[in-house]
Structure formats: structure tokens, C-alpha cells
Enzyme design. Structure first.
Site, PDB file in Angstrom:
ATOM      1  N   ASP A 125       0.855  -1.189   0.000  1.00 57.09           N
ATOM      2  CA  ASP A 125       0.000   0.000   0.000  1.00 57.09           C
ATOM      3  C   ASP A 125       0.887   1.234   0.000  1.00 57.09           C
ATOM      4  O   ASP A 125       1.985   1.214   0.561  1.00 57.09           O
ATOM      5  CB  ASP A 125      -0.914   0.009   1.232  1.00 57.09           C
ATOM      6  CG  ASP A 125      -1.999  -1.057   1.166  1.00 57.09           C
ATOM      7  OD1 ASP A 125      -2.442  -1.374   0.051  1.00 57.09           O
ATOM      8  OD2 ASP A 125      -2.401  -1.556   2.229  1.00 57.09           O
ATOM      9  N   ASP A 143      -6.880  -1.524  -4.603  1.00 59.14           N
ATOM     10  CA  ASP A 143      -7.945  -1.203  -3.647  1.00 59.14           C
ATOM     11  C   ASP A 143      -8.894  -0.162  -4.224  1.00 59.14           C
ATOM     12  O   ASP A 143     -10.114  -0.243  -4.036  1.00 59.14           O
ATOM     13  CB  ASP A 143      -7.346  -0.682  -2.341  1.00 59.14           C
ATOM     14  CG  ASP A 143      -6.448  -1.685  -1.645  1.00 59.14           C
ATOM     15  OD1 ASP A 143      -6.624  -2.907  -1.849  1.00 59.14           O
ATOM     16  OD2 ASP A 143      -5.549  -1.252  -0.901  1.00 59.14           O
TER      17      ASP A 143
END
Length: 165
Positions: A125, A143
Site C-alpha cells: 500500500d 484497492d
């Protein structure tokens, strides 16, 4: 008269192409982050956004991240099962544009995160949004694609329900 198998496959190709583009964008950005950032490194971009390197061994919002490791294969299996189901749904409904767009976004994102889990044991991330004391958990392109897809699925269903009234 039923569509031929070739017709169904060829009409879902644009949606698979979209999923592939999202997958490539996701993996490319993650390669950049892994190549230029060490775990925990961050670059200030604006007063509300940073680029960071975070490893998420759990699911959304780091759900089960502190589990003993079984979650890696559990979430990998869920992602693979979801991808198979989505391809089947795309094959069955390629003419439903919003629905297929949503599924393609979810497919590209799911496969992107599955690749991370298999290769690294965690999801990379790097998008970090914050404001004052509020801080949203870091996330990635996959995401974002999954989120856009989920919103579009809800919108598609609302429009379908509204059309039947």
C-alpha cells in the site's frame, strides 16, 4: 437463440482488457514503491496526501493483519475464487455495461492484490490520505479499483431496481 461461445468470449474481451490495464497500473506502481521506498518511508506531497510504503498482511483496513500467517493463503484463495466467479459473470453478462465495468474493476484489483500476497506475503500500500488528526489507512491502485467497482455494482443494482418500478 443463444449466443455462441465465441460471441460470448469476444464480447467480454473489452472488460478483460480493462481488468488487465488496471492490473498493470497496480503492479507497475507497486514495483516503483518497492524499488524506491523502504518500509515506512514517506514523501510529503500535499497537506493531505503522502506517498508511503506500507505492507498489509491482512485484508481491508488491515483486518487480520496480526494473525499468525494463515490469512495470506486464506485471502489468496478468496481472491482466486472471486476472480473465477467474476470471469464467469462477465461471460454471462458482457452486454450489461455498468455491471461489466464494475466487475472488470473488481477483477483487476483482486488479481493485483492476489499477486502481492503470493509474491510477497503482503499487499503493498502507498496512497496515504489524512486531514488534521484524521488519517485514512494507506491503500493502492487495486484497492481503488475494487472500491470503484463496488460502488458501480451498487449503482447498477439501484438503477436496475428503479427501472423495474
Amino acid at each position: 437463440m443463444a449466443k455462441s461461445t465465441f460471441s460470448k468470449t469476444s464480447s467480454m474481451l473489452p472488460w478483460l482488457g480493462l481488468a488487465l490495464i488496471l492490473l498493470i497500473a497496480d503492479q507497475f506502481t507497486k514495483v516503483l514503491i518497492l524499488g524506491y521506498y523502504k518500509l515506512g518511508d514517506a514523501t510529503y506531497v500535499t497537506s493531505f496526501f503522502n506517498v508511503v510504503r506500507v505492507h498489509n498482511s491482512g485484508a481491508a483496513f488491515s483486518f487480520l493483519a496480526s494473525a499468525s500467517g494463515w490469512q495470506r493463503w486464506f485471502f489468496t484463495a478468496i481472491g482466486i475464487a472471486a476472480a473465477i466467479f467474476i470471469v464467469w459473470m462477465l461471460r454471462s453478462h458482457p452486454g450489461q455495461k455498468l455491471f461489466s465495468f464494475a466487475l472488470a474493476c473488481i477483477l483487476g484489483g483482486a488479481v493485483g492484490n492476489v499477486i502481492d500476497r503470493v509474491l510477497h506475503g503482503y499487499v503493498v500500500d502507498f496512497l496515504d490520505f489524512h486531514y488534521g488528526n484524521w488519517h485514512f489507512p494507506a491503500f493502492n491502485i487495486a484497492d481503488s479499483a475494487i472500491t470503484v467497482g463496488a460502488v458501480c455494482l451498487i449503482l447498477d443494482e439501484l438503477l436496475r431496481v428503479r427501472k423495474t418500478k
